[in-house]
Design an enzyme around this catalytic site. Structure first.
Site, PDB file in Angstrom:
ATOM      1  CG  ASP A  31      -0.974   0.619  -8.684  1.00  0.00           C
ATOM      2  OD1 ASP A  31      -0.843   0.275  -9.868  1.00  0.00           O
ATOM      3  OD2 ASP A  31      -0.159   0.341  -7.794  1.00  0.00           O
TER       4      ASP A  31
ATOM      5  CG  ASN B 190       8.297   0.965   0.301  1.00  0.00           C
ATOM      6  OD1 ASN B 190       7.759   0.128  -0.431  1.00  0.00           O
ATOM      7  ND2 ASN B 190       7.834   2.196   0.420  1.00  0.00           N
TER       8      ASN B 190
ATOM      9  CG  HIS C 249       5.110  -0.239  -2.545  1.00  0.00           C
ATOM     10  ND1 HIS C 249       5.795   0.936  -2.719  1.00  0.00           N
ATOM     11  CD2 HIS C 249       5.148  -0.851  -3.762  1.00  0.00           C
ATOM     12  CE1 HIS C 249       6.212   1.027  -3.964  1.00  0.00           C
ATOM     13  NE2 HIS C 249       5.831  -0.045  -4.619  1.00  0.00           N
TER      14      HIS C 249
ATOM     15  CD  GLU D  43       4.428   3.720  -0.667  1.00  0.00           C
ATOM     16  OE1 GLU D  43       5.054   2.650  -0.512  1.00  0.00           O
ATOM     17  OE2 GLU D  43       4.837   4.644  -1.392  1.00  0.00           O
TER      18      GLU D  43
HETATM   19  C1  F6R Z   1       2.576  -1.275  -9.779  1.00  0.00           C
HETATM   20  C2  F6R Z   1       2.597  -1.477  -8.370  1.00  0.00           C
HETATM   21  C3  F6R Z   1       3.841  -1.487  -7.542  1.00  0.00           C
HETATM   22  C4  F6R Z   1       5.048  -2.097  -8.229  1.00  0.00           C
HETATM   23  C5  F6R Z   1       6.287  -1.898  -7.360  1.00  0.00           C
HETATM   24  C6  F6R Z   1       7.534  -2.468  -7.996  1.00  0.00           C
HETATM   25  O1  F6R Z   1       1.250  -1.413 -10.280  1.00  0.00           O
HETATM   26  O2  F6R Z   1       1.561  -1.619  -7.870  1.00  0.00           O
HETATM   27  O3  F6R Z   1       3.594  -2.191  -6.351  1.00  0.00           O
HETATM   28  O4  F6R Z   1       4.823  -3.463  -8.456  1.00  0.00           O
HETATM   29  O5  F6R Z   1       6.469  -0.534  -7.134  1.00  0.00           O
HETATM   30  O6  F6R Z   1       7.840  -1.718  -9.120  1.00  0.00           O
HETATM   31  P1  F6R Z   1       8.957  -2.214 -10.133  1.00  0.00           P
HETATM   32  O7  F6R Z   1       8.476  -3.470 -10.726  1.00  0.00           O
HETATM   33  O8  F6R Z   1       9.061  -1.096 -11.150  1.00  0.00           O
HETATM   34  O9  F6R Z   1      10.206  -2.390  -9.337  1.00  0.00           O
END
Ligand code: F6R
Length: 242
Positions: free
Chosen positions: A67, A136, A138, A143
């Site tokens: 992403d 959450n 995701h 989301e």
């Molecule tokens: C990042 C992504 C997100 C993260 C998630 C956890 O490319 O796609 O799904 O893996 O937001 O983020 P961290 O690791 O910073 O807690």
């Protein structure tokens, strides 16, 4: 699904990295799906170390990122493109042409999503997909909601996700409101999925993703449908699993 609760995040990241490195050693032209965020930083550090030690080369491998924020230039230090350069690409030997990340600056984001789906098709099945998970639930930037999308699409980030990522920006107000992300269907097409999650803030998401019902309200729960998911946790992220 294989769940490993490791002594700490460093051990978990080394275990996760061993799968990625092993895949590339076995198949030098492997296709890797990569995530950004704090969770995989230790995985990428171990990949850089392995490359520096001559244990692996990524020269023939391909990387496709999950992403990118909408509206950030690739050279903006808060962009995922910049994160990937800092944490991984600058320290290993992927070819520039072997690195793919959505263009958050594309004037026509719908066209960019279609282009990225074309890239995913062209590079072929990902051998390993590295994933983190949001508090959450995701995965990628898919989301929670009533619907999930299969392919690459534009998402509106939840306020929770914007707040969780605010530390990477000068202020909360500067966290983009939208992003381009691979869909859950794309994510599930990888042969092997390696999920890393650490700390108490992830415990609830890990419980609902791994033990809850498969439901769009927790996108991570869709991982239960995949035949080869390896999960590496620290004890805090695992504390709500029996
Ligand atoms: C990042 C992504 C997100 C993260 C998630 C956890 O490319 O796609 O799904 O893996 O937001 O983020 P961290 O690791 O910073 O807690």
């Amino acid at each position: 699904m294989r769940i490993q609760v490791c002594a700490d995040a460093a051990v978990a990241c080394a275990e996760a990295a061993a799968i990625v490195i092993g895949a590339v050693r076995a198949k030098p032209d492997a296709v890797l799906g990569l995530a950004t965020g704090r969770s995989p930083i230790g995985v990428y550090a171990r990949m850089r170390q392995a490359y520096a030690a001559g244990e692996v080369s990524f020269r023939r491998a391909t990387a496709v990122n999950l992403d990118e924020y909408a509206g950030l230039k690739a050279d903006d230090p808060s962009s995922f493109a910049a994160f990937m350069r800092r944490e991984l690409y600058a320290g290993v030997d992927f070819r520039e042409a072997g690195i793919h990340i959505p263009d958050g600056m594309a004037a026509d984001l719908a066209a960019e999503c279609a282009r990225y789906d074309g890239v995913l098709n062209a590079v072929g099945t990902r051998d390993v997909q590295v994933l983190g998970i949001g508090a959450n639930g995701h995965i990628g930037f898919n989301e929670p909601g009533e619907k999930l999308s299969a392919g690459t699409h534009v998402v509106r980030l939840t306020e929770e996700t914007r707040a969780a990522n605010a530390a990477d920006f000068p202020s909360l107000g500067e966290v983009p409101t939208h992003a381009v992300t691979m869909g859950v269907g794309d994510i599930l097409k990888a042969r092997t999925i390696v999920l890393v999650a650490f700390g108490p803030a992830k415990a609830e998401a890990i419980r609902s993703a791994l033990r809850g019902p498969v439901a769009t309200g927790c996108p991570g729960s869709l991982l239960q449908l995949h035949p080869d998911v390896r999960v590496f946790l620290d004890p805090e992220a695992a504390r709500q699993l029996e």
